[in-house]
Design a protein around this motif. Sequence first.
Motif, PDB file in Angstrom:
ATOM      1  N   ILE A 196       6.359 -10.996   1.086  1.00 22.35           N
ATOM      2  CA  ILE A 196       5.133 -10.419   0.812  1.00 22.35           C
ATOM      3  C   ILE A 196       3.992 -10.413   1.951  1.00 22.35           C
ATOM      4  O   ILE A 196       4.505 -11.102   3.002  1.00 22.35           O
ATOM      5  N   PRO A 197       2.980  -9.865   1.932  1.00 19.09           N
ATOM      6  CA  PRO A 197       1.914  -9.833   2.974  1.00 19.09           C
ATOM      7  C   PRO A 197       1.279 -11.107   3.354  1.00 19.09           C
ATOM      8  O   PRO A 197       1.741 -12.044   2.734  1.00 19.09           O
ATOM      9  N   ARG A 198       0.770 -11.324   4.574  1.00 16.82           N
ATOM     10  CA  ARG A 198       0.513 -12.699   5.017  1.00 16.82           C
ATOM     11  C   ARG A 198      -0.856 -13.143   4.221  1.00 16.82           C
ATOM     12  O   ARG A 198      -0.917 -14.254   4.048  1.00 16.82           O
ATOM     13  N   ASP A 199      -1.611 -12.087   4.269  1.00 15.13           N
ATOM     14  CA  ASP A 199      -3.118 -12.519   3.678  1.00 15.13           C
ATOM     15  C   ASP A 199      -3.222 -12.220   1.982  1.00 15.13           C
ATOM     16  O   ASP A 199      -2.823 -11.378   1.674  1.00 15.13           O
ATOM     17  N   ALA A 200      -3.986 -12.992   1.621  1.00 12.37           N
ATOM     18  CA  ALA A 200      -4.477 -12.874   0.129  1.00 12.37           C
ATOM     19  C   ALA A 200      -4.841 -11.466  -0.033  1.00 12.37           C
ATOM     20  O   ALA A 200      -4.570 -11.096  -1.316  1.00 12.37           O
ATOM     21  N   SER A 201      -5.814 -10.841   0.527  1.00 14.30           N
ATOM     22  CA  SER A 201      -6.378  -9.636   0.224  1.00 14.30           C
ATOM     23  C   SER A 201      -5.293  -8.486   0.143  1.00 14.30           C
ATOM     24  O   SER A 201      -5.231  -7.704  -0.563  1.00 14.30           O
ATOM     25  N   ALA A 202      -4.339  -8.631   1.032  1.00 10.53           N
ATOM     26  CA  ALA A 202      -3.204  -7.752   0.906  1.00 10.53           C
ATOM     27  C   ALA A 202      -2.157  -7.821  -0.013  1.00 10.53           C
ATOM     28  O   ALA A 202      -1.593  -7.048  -0.666  1.00 10.53           O
ATOM     29  N   GLN A 203      -1.904  -9.388  -0.191  1.00 10.33           N
ATOM     30  CA  GLN A 203      -1.038  -9.810  -1.379  1.00 10.33           C
ATOM     31  C   GLN A 203      -1.443  -9.347  -2.851  1.00 10.33           C
ATOM     32  O   GLN A 203      -0.629  -8.820  -3.601  1.00 10.33           O
ATOM     33  N   ALA A 204      -2.857  -9.148  -2.932  1.00 13.30           N
ATOM     34  CA  ALA A 204      -3.560  -8.735  -4.270  1.00 13.30           C
ATOM     35  C   ALA A 204      -3.296  -7.266  -4.525  1.00 13.30           C
ATOM     36  O   ALA A 204      -3.479  -6.816  -5.621  1.00 13.30           O
ATOM     37  N   LEU A 205      -2.903  -6.634  -3.416  1.00 12.68           N
ATOM     38  CA  LEU A 205      -2.799  -5.025  -3.591  1.00 12.68           C
ATOM     39  C   LEU A 205      -1.220  -4.618  -4.027  1.00 12.68           C
ATOM     40  O   LEU A 205      -1.060  -3.539  -4.161  1.00 12.68           O
ATOM     41  N   GLN A 206      -0.285  -5.415  -3.844  1.00 19.03           N
ATOM     42  CA  GLN A 206       1.106  -5.213  -3.984  1.00 19.03           C
ATOM     43  C   GLN A 206       1.770  -6.120  -5.041  1.00 19.03           C
ATOM     44  O   GLN A 206       0.963  -6.956  -6.024  1.00 19.03           O
ATOM     45  N   GLY A 207       2.948  -5.919  -5.419  1.00 16.63           N
ATOM     46  CA  GLY A 207       3.541  -6.833  -6.539  1.00 16.63           C
ATOM     47  C   GLY A 207       3.292  -6.075  -7.879  1.00 16.63           C
ATOM     48  O   GLY A 207       2.814  -5.017  -7.882  1.00 16.63           O
ATOM     49  N   LYS A 208       3.654  -6.482  -8.899  1.00 18.53           N
ATOM     50  CA  LYS A 208       3.573  -6.181 -10.089  1.00 18.53           C
ATOM     51  C   LYS A 208       2.289  -6.615 -10.932  1.00 18.53           C
ATOM     52  O   LYS A 208       2.077  -7.741 -10.901  1.00 18.53           O
ATOM     53  N   ALA A 209       1.485  -5.772 -11.424  1.00 14.57           N
ATOM     54  CA  ALA A 209       0.063  -6.151 -12.092  1.00 14.57           C
ATOM     55  C   ALA A 209       0.508  -6.954 -13.445  1.00 14.57           C
ATOM     56  O   ALA A 209       1.517  -6.495 -14.064  1.00 14.57           O
TER      57      ALA A 209
END
Length: 295
Positions: A215-228
């Motif tokens: 998964i991405p390194r930073d929280a701001s990028a992590q929040a935009l991917q994965g399943k809502a």
Amino acid sequence: MKERVIAVSVANLWTDPDSSRQIDTSIVANPSDPSRWVHELSHTDKLELHENNLLQSQVLFGMTVWETESKDDWVKVVIPSQSTPKNPQGYPGWVPARQLADPLPQSEHMIEVRAKQSTILIEDTSEVMQLSFLTKLPLVEDSGTAFTVLTPLGRGRISKSESRLWTARQEDGKALIMYAEQFIGLDYLWGGMSSWGYDCSGFAHNMHLAGGYAIPRDASAQALQGKAVSLDQAKPGDLLFFAYENGKGRVHHVGFYYGNGQMLHAPKTGKQIEVLHLAGTEYETELCAVRRYWS
């Protein structure tokens, strides 16, 4: 770009060559001493890593980086295993040239440290190094009670009780929580990506990595991917994201949903990794997203 590997237990990824301070001597050396470094840092020293934008991330022994430029005794690299909007090639920053080595030979099998920390004996020098959880090195042979591996310092031996043959399996959310629970009580470290200290998103990133997910390194990028996922459908192992302005501003924090309205997270400088109830905390009003990366 030139391929290199990290030749110390863990290397700090500094914002620029002038970012390291006198107090950071033990972590910019080779060999580095992350245990001594985190022990000697004062609360103010730790706060400066964030407030003065000194530290970007960390990268473990034997991991591949790509050299993009050099300045005096420093090298600018990107870390391909840490995805970020900052650079399509990987997380960018500076490391001392003395902490880099030439690439390791390719191997069909890799050995991964699965204990919180492990030690490796370098055969040629009899040097003993500390290794972090998730350090991964090419396998040479199974040597009975130990694995013989290739390292930037030559052949080394790692105990089988602290490591395992790496496989590309993907685990469920409960497994991610199990990996995370072993670090409860560990001090938060801004930029931390090792078992000497994690920041919130580094903790989320590495526990997912332990379960087979990049998964991405930073929280701001992590929040935009994965399943809502809606909060009432959240399961242990899902990620909870928090933003300023009562959840409507910039994402600034991430933690694992732990079940029963609780979160497992790396809070902030001066705190330790913990489990807490969301009800009645500032996090309750700042929750802005729930994402699931595991399947």
